[in-house]
Enzyme design. Structure first.
Site, short mmCIF file in Angstrom:
data_model
loop_
_atom_site.label_atom_id
_atom_site.label_comp_id
_atom_site.label_asym_id
_atom_site.label_seq_id
_atom_site.Cartn_x
_atom_site.Cartn_y
_atom_site.Cartn_z
N GLU A 123 0.84 -1.20 0.00
CA GLU A 123 0.00 0.00 0.00
C GLU A 123 0.87 1.25 0.00
OE1 GLU A 123 -3.28 0.56 0.00
OE2 GLU A 123 -4.20 -1.38 0.46
N HIS A 161 -3.81 -3.22 -8.12
CA HIS A 161 -5.10 -3.65 -7.60
C HIS A 161 -6.19 -3.46 -8.66
CE1 HIS A 161 -8.03 -3.52 -3.92
NE2 HIS A 161 -8.09 -4.66 -4.56
N ASP A 171 -6.77 1.61 -8.19
CA ASP A 171 -5.41 1.84 -7.70
C ASP A 171 -4.41 0.92 -8.37
OD1 ASP A 171 -7.06 0.10 -6.13
OD2 ASP A 171 -5.51 -0.07 -4.62
#
Length: 267
Positions: A123, A161, A171
């Site tokens: 992330e 993603h 994303d």
């Protein structure tokens, strides 16, 4: 300084201890009512841990690293990732790489429908509308280098993603520098020549000039890995990754050349 996550770190240790106990437990014998019993258990001596084979890159869609760390340490959110990388380049390694994070959600890549079981989730602290910071990208490249070396992950298996969940996710956004990663061996990218080679005939012939009947953009996307049940969503996801100037559902002639080039690399 007191660690504000001391309580959740304790929970992490408790959970990993419980998992370790499960691994040490002798496998159960087959149920006696359905399979023949064996006179004794035989444990193989040839095994190790399953290793990750994909890296999925996300943006957090939140406003700060601290917000994301909190999100990933609350049981009610039911989401997590292996790594969180801040705008300043700080890297929080939140979960052992061999353990299964909850980052992919409902997703598909090729024939894989349980992405979480085969992947590392990373992330990036980014709200989805802003450029990615240089310090952050520098740290990301170092993390990717380590993962690629440690687990021998193929270049094609570094994806976003939005690639694995084209209907739900976008994303790491159209601002993510995929060409920079691909130049280092993290992800596929197309050959620059396809942008100007107007003589190319994508979906018409292979390198030997033989016809490829039935090959369509949908089929090319599917072979690359995209879930094409919603073709428009798959095209948007592909263009967001490889042709981010226009992420609409229509393929221009240049988009088709790019798609064909990536398809060939994915074979």
């Amino acid at each position: 300084m007191r660690n504000p996550y001391a309580a959740t770190n304790k929970s992490y240790r408790q959970q990993t201890k419980a998992l370790a106990h499960q691994l040490r437990t002798q496998p159960a014998q087959p149920p006696t009512d359905s399979l023949p019993t064996t006179p004794y258990w035989v444990g193989t001596v040839n095994f190790n841990l399953r290793k990750p084979n994909y890296v999925i890159i996300h943006h957090t869609a939140q406003t700060s690293t601290e917000q994301t760390l909190k999100t990933f340490t609350l049981v009610k959110t039911q989401v997590s990732a292996h790594y969180v990388i801040g705008r300043d380049g700080q890297v929080f390694h939140m979960l052992n790489d061999y353990l299964r994070a909850w980052h992919g959600g409902v997703a598909r890549w090729g024939g894989i429908t349980d992405i979480n079981s085969v992947s590392i989730g990373i992330e990036l602290d980014n709200d989805g509308t802003e450029p990615f910071q240089e310090a952050q990208l520098t740290s990301l490249l170092k993390v990717l280098a380590s993962l690629k070396h440690t687990y021998n992950i193929p270049a094609a298996n570094f994806i976003g993603h939005g690639d694995i969940a084209p209907v739900r996710k976008s994303d790491p956004s159209a601002l993510f520098p995929w060409p920079r990663l691909a130049a280092r061996g993290y992800g596929l990218w197309y050959d620059a020549a396809v942008l100007t080679d107007t003589t190319a005939a994508p979906f018409a012939a292979d390198s030997c000039g033989q016809p490829l009947p039935g090959l369509t953009p949908r089929e090319a996307l599917r072979i690359i890995g995209y879930d094409t049940q919603d073709l428009e969503a798959a095209i948007r996801a592909f263009k967001r990754h490889f042709a981010p100037v226009d992420t609409g559902p229509a393929l221009s002639e240049q988009d088709r050349r790019i798609l064909y080039n990536i398809y060939r690399k994915a074979l």
